[in-house]
Motif scaffolding. Structure first.
Motif, short mmCIF file in Angstrom:
data_model
loop_
_atom_site.label_atom_id
_atom_site.label_comp_id
_atom_site.label_asym_id
_atom_site.label_seq_id
_atom_site.Cartn_x
_atom_site.Cartn_y
_atom_site.Cartn_z
N PHE A 159 -6.47 -1.29 5.97
CA PHE A 159 -5.59 -0.47 5.15
C PHE A 159 -4.79 0.56 5.96
N SER A 198 -8.00 10.79 3.33
CA SER A 198 -7.06 9.67 3.32
C SER A 198 -7.24 8.93 2.00
N VAL A 212 -5.31 3.06 8.00
CA VAL A 212 -5.65 4.49 7.96
C VAL A 212 -5.45 5.09 9.35
N VAL A 266 -6.00 5.76 -0.15
CA VAL A 266 -5.35 4.46 -0.04
C VAL A 266 -5.13 3.91 -1.46
N LEU A 318 0.81 -1.21 0.00
CA LEU A 318 0.00 0.00 0.00
C LEU A 318 0.85 1.26 0.00
N GLU A 336 -2.37 10.82 3.50
CA GLU A 336 -3.39 11.43 4.36
C GLU A 336 -3.00 12.87 4.68
N ILE A 343 -0.38 5.03 1.38
CA ILE A 343 -1.49 5.78 1.96
C ILE A 343 -1.07 7.24 2.10
#
Length: 627
Positions: free
Chosen positions: A227, A239, A229, A241, A101, A105, A103
């Motif tokens: 995931f 956020s 977060v 992903v 992943l 944010e 991510i």
């Protein structure tokens, strides 16, 4: 129940099978990591909460991790589509193993505000709908840093599955978090059915009605845990992903992109970035912006840090060009005391701040006076493209930009009329300025030179300060050897198609007129003069002058025999001749005459022994009938 909704194609609507997203990225950013950072941070800075205290930065967090638990509920329905050939996801068939992943944010921001049930209306500022559903549409106003609505394609391109999820808590509805996933492929056929490019992970999509994002608390909780977060309930922001992260996006690339692109925003205290690499966490802020190991970036960071410490009243100022005329930096607009201060600063290895006033010319009102700031320092490198920052946003590929020899420059355009004009002149990627954009042509008169005035200010100012001595007098063709032959940094510019080689940068003294009958070429430690094509007229003699480049004034008048002296009995400079003789006693010690020998088709003179750490200027002139 939340699931993927694919859009069936009726066989009659338009078909989009282009690779426009890939083309956009190739034109816009050097790599995916930089693309994600540029677009993500730009959006985050634009979404800053009005209630955020001025001293508080917008915070972003980039996490690289492996999904926790089973991702089948979220991604399995995509697999049959990803495994089809030529759907715009070349590695889609491999997206059935461990899910790495990325991510992205942001915190201290508004989130994706707007009514997700509203019909689209041109010009509406519905950030949720415009960001997630539409291409080339934005809810940003004209005063925000980015305003094209195209760059968000990087989030799908950063995924090998061409997929991202957006989880948002919105400032205007903090108690109702929303989740939506988006997949973008090409038009395709699967099991006898044709499908449009985009698909959405949503709660439901009634026929003829709006898409309903996921709001179920249990589903949202599972998503956050699966995931990784970091967003807490009630904390507004966005956020993103990205599953099946492209392997080119590494922690090193992200770190370099953040510092390289947004060091000015970080040092100004407006941005803070945290990188979490499988639990190894680093925060980059105004108090911690470490060296990258890239000399160019680290020097830019040092200059930006100094620039932000300078109060505006301390800046020297040029005189503004007249309104309603083409904006040019003429010599009479640069006061003598500014010229002296700038020259002395660069000669002494000091930095200097200069404010440049300018007029912009909107169509619907009178000309407006504005300004931009230059922050300059001496550089050991011959060529340094200026760094441009508009309202914290780096504008990294200004086509009209010109550098000045041995000058590192930061050009800052703060909020105001000039920033508005330049924003209107930016294309989809916000990396260049052009008066040909639709928005610029709609709002500004054009043909009054504001863009080249900014882009070329550093070079033009230095020409004036150096007394116009950017060219020596003399020969029809002059070459500057601006770096050692083995120095790879001397090779810049775009690649030649098909060759894979980098063309060498033309020096500032290189004339468009080429010599006939001979050529001058760089070699290690010096240069060689030789016969060119035998069908060209053969010169009877060549007069050659040589000098080391200088920061200010004329290199020719500042030649010093202590540097080298062709007329002296010295072993430092070595002449190697073939079918030619040398007369080094025909004038000053930086001048010699080449007389070709009796063989008509060739001659050469190789001159070496010069200081490899200094820039060498060669001025040469052919005499066709003797000397």
């Amino acid at each position: 129940m939340a699931k993927w909704h694919f859009i069936e194609h009726n066989g009659y609507d338009d078909v989009n099978a282009s690779t426009a997203a890939e083309s956009f990225l190739e034109r816009s950013v050097p790599d995916l990591a930089t693309g994600v950072v540029r677009e993500g941070v730009q959006n985050s800075l634009d979404a800053r909460l009005e209630s955020l205290p001025p001293e508080e930065p917008v915070r972003i967090r980039l996490t690289l991790a492996e999904a926790g638990g089973d991702t089948g509920f979220w991604l399995n329905d995509l697999q049959p589509h990803l495994k089809l050939p030529d759907v715009g996801a070349p590695e889609g068939r491999q997206c059935d193993g461990p899910c790495e992943l990325l991510i992205f944010e942001d915190f201290g921001t508004t989130g994706l505000t707007g009514d997700y049930e509203a019909r689209y209306a041109p010009g509406s500022r519905n950030n949720f709908v415009n960001f997630l559903y539409h291409e080339g549409v934005t809810g940003k106003g004209d005063k925000q840093r980015g305003s094209r609505g195209v760059g968000k394609v990087v989030f799908t391109m950063a995924s090998r599955a061409r997929t991202f999820f957006a989880y948002t808590i919105r400032e205007d509805a903090p108690g109702l978090p929303l989740l939506l996933g988006k997949n973008v492929l090409k038009f395709r056929e699967l099991n006898g059915t044709s499908w449009k490019g985009s698909a959405y992970f949503i709660q439901s999509w009634p026929e003829g009605g709006p898409r309903e994002p996921v709001t179920d608390a249990a589903t949202l909780k599972e998503f956050r845990e699966t995931f990784h977060v970091a967003r807490e309930p009630g904390d507004p922001g966005l956020s993103i992903v990205i599953p099946f992260r492209d392997p080119s996006i590494t922690v090193a690339e992200l770190r370099s992109a953040i510092i390289g692109e947004y060091h000015y925003a970080i040092l100004s205290g407006k941005l803070e970035a945290t990188i979490d690499h499988h639990g190894d966490v680093e925060t980059l802020d105004a108090g911690h912006l470490p060296a990258t190991g890239n000399e160019s970036i680290d020097c830019q960071v040092g200059l930006a840090r100094w620039a932000l410490s300078q109060a505006a009243p301390e800046r020297r100022t040029t005189i503004a060009p007249a309104a309603d005329t083409t904006q040019r930096l003429e010599p009479d607009l640069v006061p003598e005391n500014l010229r002296e201060a700038l020259g002395n600063a660069l000669d002494g290895g000091q930095r200097i701040a200069i404010r440049i006033p300018v007029h912009v010319h909107p169509k619907d009102r009178e000309p407006e006076r504005s300004y931009f700031d230059l922050f300059l320092e001496y550089s050991d490198e011959y060529s340094n493209r200026p760094t441009f920052v508009r309202e914290l946003l780096p504008v990294s590929s200004v086509h009209n930009a010109r550098s000045a020899p041995h000058v590192r420059a930061l050009v800052v355009i703060d909020e105001g009329p000039l920033a508005d004009l330049l924003r209107a002149a930016e294309g989809a990627n916000h990396t260049d300025w052009s008066s040909r954009t639709d928005r610029f042509r709609e709002h500004y008169k054009g043909r009054l030179g504001e863009i080249p005035f900014v882009a070329q200010a550093v070079a033009n100012l230095m020409v004036i300060v150096r007394g116009g001595n950017e060219r020596p007098v003399g020969g029809i063709a002059t070459k500057l050897f601006s770096a050692r032959l083995e120095d790879k940094r001397a090779k810049v510019g775009k690649k030649n198609k098909g060759s894979g080689k980098q063309p060498e940068q033309k020096g500032k003294y290189e004339e468009k007129t080429k010599p006939k009958g001979y050529s001058v070429q760089r070699v290690k430690g010096g240069f060689v003069v030789r016969r060119s094509h035998p069908t060209d007229p053969r010169p009877a003699a060549l007069i050659v002058r040589v000098a080391y480049d200088v920061i200010r004034g004329s290199a020719w008048s500042q030649w010093d025999p202590a540097d080298f002296d062709f007329s002296a009995d010295s072993t430092a400079i070595v002449f190697e001749t073939k079918n030619a003789s040398i007369d080094a006693n025909s004038g000053k010690g930086n001048r010699f005459v080449v007389k070709p020998g009796s063989e008509p088709d060739y001659f050469s003179v190789r001159v070496t022994g010069f200081d490899p750490n200094r820039d060498l200027i060669i001025d040469h002139r052919a005499e066709m009938g003797g000397v």
